[in-house]
Write a protein that holds these residues in place. Structure first.
Motif, PDB file in Angstrom:
ATOM      1  N   LEU A 253     163.791 -40.025  85.702  1.00 11.81           N
ATOM      2  CA  LEU A 253     163.576 -39.775  83.752  1.00 11.81           C
ATOM      3  C   LEU A 253     162.404 -38.220  83.112  1.00 11.81           C
ATOM      4  CD1 LEU A 253     161.434 -43.257  83.941  1.00 11.81           C
ATOM      5  CD2 LEU A 253     164.145 -43.230  83.163  1.00 11.81           C
ATOM      6  N   VAL A 254     163.591 -38.730  81.503  1.00 12.84           N
ATOM      7  CA  VAL A 254     162.652 -37.333  80.896  1.00 12.84           C
ATOM      8  C   VAL A 254     162.143 -37.563  79.371  1.00 12.84           C
ATOM      9  CG1 VAL A 254     163.201 -35.332  79.727  1.00 12.84           C
ATOM     10  CG2 VAL A 254     164.165 -35.433  81.832  1.00 12.84           C
ATOM     11  N   ALA A 255     160.913 -37.470  79.444  1.00 19.01           N
ATOM     12  CA  ALA A 255     160.355 -38.064  77.974  1.00 19.01           C
ATOM     13  C   ALA A 255     160.102 -37.203  76.854  1.00 19.01           C
ATOM     14  CB  ALA A 255     159.105 -39.133  77.836  1.00 19.01           C
TER      15      ALA A 255
ATOM     16  N   GLY B  19     155.130 -35.203  63.530  1.00 18.45           N
ATOM     17  CA  GLY B  19     155.980 -35.323  65.561  1.00 18.45           C
ATOM     18  C   GLY B  19     154.990 -35.311  66.024  1.00 18.45           C
ATOM     19  N   ILE B  20     155.400 -35.316  67.221  1.00 19.64           N
ATOM     20  CA  ILE B  20     155.155 -35.327  68.682  1.00 19.64           C
ATOM     21  C   ILE B  20     154.618 -34.150  69.223  1.00 19.64           C
ATOM     22  CG2 ILE B  20     154.890 -36.100  70.950  1.00 19.64           C
ATOM     23  CD1 ILE B  20     154.695 -38.549  68.849  1.00 19.64           C
ATOM     24  N   TYR B  21     153.375 -33.019  69.439  1.00 17.02           N
ATOM     25  CA  TYR B  21     152.970 -32.472  70.068  1.00 17.02           C
ATOM     26  C   TYR B  21     153.958 -32.507  72.092  1.00 17.02           C
ATOM     27  CZ  TYR B  21     151.953 -28.383  66.776  1.00 17.02           C
ATOM     28  OH  TYR B  21     151.493 -27.374  66.048  1.00 17.02           O
ATOM     29  N   ALA B  22     153.615 -33.420  72.377  1.00 14.96           N
ATOM     30  CA  ALA B  22     152.557 -32.959  73.951  1.00 14.96           C
ATOM     31  C   ALA B  22     153.574 -34.537  74.250  1.00 14.96           C
ATOM     32  CB  ALA B  22     151.430 -32.367  74.266  1.00 14.96           C
ATOM     33  N   VAL B  23     154.365 -34.728  75.442  1.00 12.52           N
ATOM     34  CA  VAL B  23     154.003 -35.878  76.217  1.00 12.52           C
ATOM     35  C   VAL B  23     154.401 -35.777  77.806  1.00 12.52           C
ATOM     36  CG1 VAL B  23     155.903 -37.194  74.313  1.00 12.52           C
ATOM     37  CG2 VAL B  23     156.854 -35.601  76.169  1.00 12.52           C
ATOM     38  N   SER B  24     153.418 -36.635  78.578  1.00  8.18           N
ATOM     39  CA  SER B  24     153.308 -36.247  80.133  1.00  8.18           C
ATOM     40  C   SER B  24     153.306 -37.512  80.931  1.00  8.18           C
ATOM     41  CB  SER B  24     151.771 -35.427  80.444  1.00  8.18           C
ATOM     42  OG  SER B  24     151.890 -35.773  81.926  1.00  8.18           O
TER      43      SER B  24
ATOM     44  N   SER C  41     151.047 -39.864  74.494  1.00  3.72           N
ATOM     45  CA  SER C  41     151.569 -38.541  73.726  1.00  3.72           C
ATOM     46  C   SER C  41     150.323 -38.122  72.971  1.00  3.72           C
ATOM     47  CB  SER C  41     152.962 -39.117  73.757  1.00  3.72           C
ATOM     48  OG  SER C  41     152.142 -40.215  72.576  1.00  3.72           O
ATOM     49  N   ILE C  42     150.738 -37.067  72.257  1.00  5.04           N
ATOM     50  CA  ILE C  42     149.855 -36.295  71.745  1.00  5.04           C
ATOM     51  C   ILE C  42     150.515 -36.381  69.926  1.00  5.04           C
ATOM     52  CG2 ILE C  42     148.361 -34.048  71.151  1.00  5.04           C
ATOM     53  CD1 ILE C  42     147.347 -35.789  73.047  1.00  5.04           C
ATOM     54  N   ALA C  43     150.058 -36.638  69.378  1.00  4.06           N
ATOM     55  CA  ALA C  43     150.980 -36.704  67.535  1.00  4.06           C
ATOM     56  C   ALA C  43     150.017 -35.392  66.820  1.00  4.06           C
ATOM     57  CB  ALA C  43     150.309 -37.966  66.742  1.00  4.06           C
ATOM     58  N   ASN C  44     151.350 -34.708  65.963  1.00 10.90           N
ATOM     59  CA  ASN C  44     151.094 -33.723  65.841  1.00 10.90           C
ATOM     60  C   ASN C  44     150.188 -33.865  64.154  1.00 10.90           C
ATOM     61  OD1 ASN C  44     151.136 -31.165  63.916  1.00 10.90           O
ATOM     62  ND2 ASN C  44     153.148 -30.965  63.963  1.00 10.90           N
ATOM     63  N   ASP C  45     148.795 -34.837  64.366  1.00  7.11           N
ATOM     64  CA  ASP C  45     148.188 -34.836  62.781  1.00  7.11           C
ATOM     65  C   ASP C  45     147.145 -34.567  63.157  1.00  7.11           C
ATOM     66  OD1 ASP C  45     146.579 -36.647  64.676  1.00  7.11           O
ATOM     67  OD2 ASP C  45     147.586 -38.427  64.359  1.00  7.11           O
ATOM     68  N   GLU C  46     146.644 -34.948  61.872  1.00  7.10           N
ATOM     69  CA  GLU C  46     145.240 -34.445  61.462  1.00  7.10           C
ATOM     70  C   GLU C  46     143.843 -34.469  63.073  1.00  7.10           C
ATOM     71  OE1 GLU C  46     145.546 -37.838  59.682  1.00  7.10           O
ATOM     72  OE2 GLU C  46     145.920 -36.313  59.511  1.00  7.10           O
ATOM     73  N   ASP C  47     143.976 -35.556  63.540  1.00  8.89           N
ATOM     74  CA  ASP C  47     143.434 -35.410  65.140  1.00  8.89           C
ATOM     75  C   ASP C  47     143.867 -35.654  65.693  1.00  8.89           C
ATOM     76  OD1 ASP C  47     141.081 -37.109  62.714  1.00  8.89           O
ATOM     77  OD2 ASP C  47     141.954 -38.785  62.954  1.00  8.89           O
ATOM     78  N   SER C  48     145.198 -35.253  66.638  1.00  7.62           N
ATOM     79  CA  SER C  48     145.901 -35.027  67.303  1.00  7.62           C
ATOM     80  C   SER C  48     146.020 -36.306  67.399  1.00  7.62           C
ATOM     81  CB  SER C  48     145.300 -33.950  68.037  1.00  7.62           C
ATOM     82  OG  SER C  48     145.661 -32.748  67.182  1.00  7.62           O
TER      83      SER C  48
END
Length: 154
Positions: free
Chosen positions: A40-42, A75-80, A94-101
């Protein structure tokens, strides 16, 4: 096998000539992770208009298993994927690219496409650039996360 991003397309290269493409995104791909069994890939995409998403897809056939809409601008900065010793992963962070990450934890235990959000928490006011599951934590099935980014490692 090598994977790389070309705007909104993920290219899967096998050997010198054989190429496959995953085209399940409608904007640029910012991040990706491959499950430890290699099946699988995310991938997470930009979300300038509020349409950020994560796609989880089959690494062999480049077919989308599930699309997770994440209502975040930027968007989404990181997935694991959480490592599962050769089995299908149970969790995705997942990490969102928003003001609070914002950190989202996704439950994959019911099998794809039945993904549900376990929790959402503020990550850090400084930009978080990546996330990984702590391989040394064995206190419970959920594990713990390590994040790093602008002037921090947590």
């Amino acid at each position: 096998q090598a994977l790389y991003v070309a705007a909104g397309v993920v290219v899967v290269q096998e050997g010198d000539t054989q190429l496959h493409h995953f085209q399940g995104h409608d904007d640029d791909v910012l991040c990706m992770d491959v499950s430890d069994d290699g099946k699988l890939v995310a991938t997470g995409q930009v979300g300038h208009t509020g349409n950020a998403c994560i796609c989880i897809w089959d690494a062999i056939y480049c077919e989308k298993e599930v699309k997770i809409d994440v209502p975040r601008h930027g968007g989404i900065y990181a997935v694991s994927f959480k490592a599962a010793q050769g089995h299908t992963p149970m969790f995705l962070a997942s990490i969102a690219n928003d003001e609070d990450s914002t950190i989202h934890l996704w439950d994959l235990r019911q099998g794809l496409p039945n993904v549900k959000l376990l929790t959402s928490i503020a990550g850090d006011t400084k930009r978080v650039l990546t996330v990984a599951w702590n391989p040394f934590y064995s206190g419970d099935i959920f594990g713990s996360l390590v994040t790093c980014g602008d002037k921090h490692l947590n």
